[in-house]
Design a protein around this motif. Structure first.
Motif, mmCIF file in Angstrom:
data_model
loop_
_atom_site.group_PDB
_atom_site.id
_atom_site.type_symbol
_atom_site.label_atom_id
_atom_site.label_comp_id
_atom_site.label_asym_id
_atom_site.label_seq_id
_atom_site.Cartn_x
_atom_site.Cartn_y
_atom_site.Cartn_z
ATOM 1 N N SER A 148 0.858 -1.183 0.000
ATOM 2 C CA SER A 148 0.000 0.000 0.000
ATOM 3 C C SER A 148 0.896 1.235 0.000
ATOM 4 N N THR A 149 0.278 2.389 -0.213
ATOM 5 C CA THR A 149 1.059 3.620 -0.270
ATOM 6 C C THR A 149 0.536 4.647 0.734
ATOM 7 N N TRP A 150 1.441 5.425 1.237
ATOM 8 C CA TRP A 150 1.130 6.568 2.079
ATOM 9 C C TRP A 150 1.604 7.783 1.296
ATOM 10 N N THR A 151 0.734 8.277 0.431
ATOM 11 C CA THR A 151 1.134 9.290 -0.545
ATOM 12 C C THR A 151 1.556 10.602 0.110
ATOM 13 N N GLU A 152 0.985 10.924 1.272
ATOM 14 C CA GLU A 152 1.334 12.186 1.932
ATOM 15 C C GLU A 152 2.816 12.247 2.293
ATOM 16 N N THR A 153 3.392 11.095 2.630
ATOM 17 C CA THR A 153 4.814 11.053 3.012
ATOM 18 C C THR A 153 5.654 10.325 1.965
ATOM 19 N N GLN A 154 5.057 10.003 0.813
ATOM 20 C CA GLN A 154 5.755 9.317 -0.275
ATOM 21 C C GLN A 154 6.426 8.040 0.230
ATOM 22 N N THR A 155 5.600 7.237 0.918
ATOM 23 C CA THR A 155 6.074 5.993 1.517
ATOM 24 C C THR A 155 5.290 4.814 0.948
ATOM 25 N N ILE A 156 6.003 3.708 0.703
ATOM 26 C CA ILE A 156 5.384 2.474 0.229
ATOM 27 C C ILE A 156 5.532 1.423 1.322
ATOM 28 N N LEU A 157 4.438 0.791 1.693
ATOM 29 C CA LEU A 157 4.427 -0.208 2.756
ATOM 30 C C LEU A 157 4.280 -1.600 2.155
ATOM 31 N N LEU A 158 5.097 -2.545 2.618
ATOM 32 C CA LEU A 158 5.075 -3.922 2.125
ATOM 33 C C LEU A 158 4.636 -4.857 3.246
ATOM 34 N N TYR A 159 3.812 -5.850 2.894
ATOM 35 C CA TYR A 159 3.252 -6.772 3.881
ATOM 36 C C TYR A 159 3.555 -8.222 3.508
ATOM 37 N N ALA A 160 3.995 -9.011 4.491
ATOM 38 C CA ALA A 160 4.244 -10.433 4.292
ATOM 39 C C ALA A 160 4.175 -11.133 5.652
ATOM 40 N N PRO A 161 3.083 -11.846 5.952
ATOM 41 C CA PRO A 161 1.862 -12.030 5.157
ATOM 42 C C PRO A 161 1.044 -10.733 5.066
ATOM 43 N N SER A 162 -0.160 -10.850 4.532
ATOM 44 C CA SER A 162 -0.933 -9.660 4.160
ATOM 45 C C SER A 162 -1.328 -8.794 5.360
ATOM 46 N N PHE A 163 -1.268 -9.328 6.582
ATOM 47 C CA PHE A 163 -1.676 -8.545 7.758
ATOM 48 C C PHE A 163 -0.476 -7.961 8.515
ATOM 49 N N TRP A 164 0.773 -8.264 8.074
ATOM 50 C CA TRP A 164 1.937 -7.843 8.850
ATOM 51 C C TRP A 164 2.884 -7.014 7.986
ATOM 52 N N GLN A 165 3.126 -5.789 8.409
ATOM 53 C CA GLN A 165 4.033 -4.908 7.675
ATOM 54 C C GLN A 165 5.477 -5.298 7.958
ATOM 55 N N VAL A 166 6.237 -5.570 6.903
ATOM 56 C CA VAL A 166 7.622 -5.995 7.076
ATOM 57 C C VAL A 166 8.632 -4.939 6.626
ATOM 58 N N CYS A 167 8.180 -3.976 5.837
ATOM 59 C CA CYS A 167 9.132 -3.014 5.295
ATOM 60 C C CYS A 167 8.405 -1.750 4.876
ATOM 61 N N CYS A 168 9.076 -0.628 4.996
ATOM 62 C CA CYS A 168 8.569 0.633 4.445
ATOM 63 C C CYS A 168 9.668 1.258 3.605
ATOM 64 N N ILE A 169 9.303 1.696 2.417
ATOM 65 C CA ILE A 169 10.253 2.333 1.515
ATOM 66 C C ILE A 169 9.964 3.828 1.519
ATOM 67 N N ARG A 170 10.883 4.615 2.056
ATOM 68 C CA ARG A 170 10.704 6.060 2.141
ATOM 69 C C ARG A 170 11.349 6.712 0.927
ATOM 70 N N CYS A 171 10.587 7.483 0.177
ATOM 71 C CA CYS A 171 11.102 8.201 -0.994
ATOM 72 C C CYS A 171 11.208 9.688 -0.660
ATOM 73 N N THR A 172 12.184 10.341 -1.258
ATOM 74 C CA THR A 172 12.428 11.746 -0.927
ATOM 75 C C THR A 172 11.774 12.726 -1.889
ATOM 76 N N ASN A 173 11.253 12.241 -3.024
ATOM 77 C CA ASN A 173 10.566 13.128 -3.959
ATOM 78 C C ASN A 173 9.545 12.333 -4.777
ATOM 79 N N GLN A 174 8.675 13.024 -5.482
ATOM 80 C CA GLN A 174 7.589 12.391 -6.220
ATOM 81 C C GLN A 174 8.104 11.515 -7.364
ATOM 82 N N GLN A 175 9.138 11.966 -8.040
ATOM 83 C CA GLN A 175 9.683 11.170 -9.147
ATOM 84 C C GLN A 175 10.216 9.833 -8.652
ATOM 85 N N MET A 176 10.943 9.853 -7.545
ATOM 86 C CA MET A 176 11.456 8.626 -6.959
ATOM 87 C C MET A 176 10.309 7.709 -6.545
#
Length: 231
Positions: free
Chosen positions: A180-208
């Protein structure tokens, strides 16, 4: 944020091409990847707190629910009321405050860190570095000198006395069940399994953010199709 290639011979990232501009070794498509770094301070980072609270809060909740259930079966409504009136609930709240204070000091001692994200054909690798690692920063991460050395050897890190690898995690695309995405902070959340967040990818700009999200969509979709064919 352009794609790069990884040269296995000199163990360095290079521009996309057929040969490494440094050593002349042949480059392959399998070595192509998205690679970028961000700086963060764990004590100020919501997701660093979230990683701890997802463990602490459920434990406190389970203890409270178990106590209420036992008192309800043995003493009825009066027993449930006693949990809240006679101080046990206050003890749990106190324990929660102590744990939160402890978490604050642990995250504070960790200082500032550099997070590197590597997205290739196999999955996502997250490397965390600390510049000029101090003893208290190492202790707050529960790491020994031997553990740091093993991390560096496993990751085949080039020797750099200033930048020390303190965490190296990998998530294969096949493991990712949901994102899923948190567009306000340009963050992408990854889940494995579907109910447990295992990683967040923080981006510093919209292009990234758009480039990483596009790569993620393509790779996860490919592996979902492979799983569907096997069935």
């Amino acid at each position: 944020m352009p794609y790069t290639n990884f040269c296995k011979k000199c163990k360095e990232e290079t521009p996309i091409g057929e040969t490494c501009p440094r050593c002349g070794a042949k480059l392959t498509r399998a070595g192509e990847r998205l690679s970028f770094r961000i700086e963060r301070t764990p004590v100020k980072d919501f997701f660093a707190w979230n990683a701890m609270l997802r463990i602490v809060v459920p434990v406190i909740g389970i203890v409270l629910l178990t106590t209420i259930t036992i008192e309800g079966f043995t003493e009825g409504v009066r027993g449930i009321q006693s949990v809240f009136i006679q101080g046990f609930f206050g003890v749990l709240l106190g324990a929660l405050c102590v744990l939160l204070l402890l978490a604050y000091f642990v995250l504070l001692l960790q200082g500032k860190e550099t997070v590197q994200y590597l997205l290739d054909g196999k999955g996502i690798r997250v490397k965390v570095y600390v510049r000029n690692l101090r003893a208290w920063q190492r202790y707050s991460r529960l790491l020994s000198h031997q553990a740091l050395q093993a991390l560096a050897e496993e990751a085949q890190e080039p020797k750099d006395n200033n930048l020390v690898l303190v965490r190296n995690t990998f998530f294969a695309w096949v493991q990712i069940k949901r994102y899923s995405t948190w567009t306000e902070t340009q963050t992408i959340l990854l889940y494995a399994p579907s109910f447990w967040q295992v990683c967040c990818i923080r981006c510093t700009n919209q292009q990234m953010f758009e480039e990483v999200y596009g790569h993620l969509q393509k790779k996860v979709r490919q592996h979902k199709r492979k799983r569907a064919r096997r069935r």
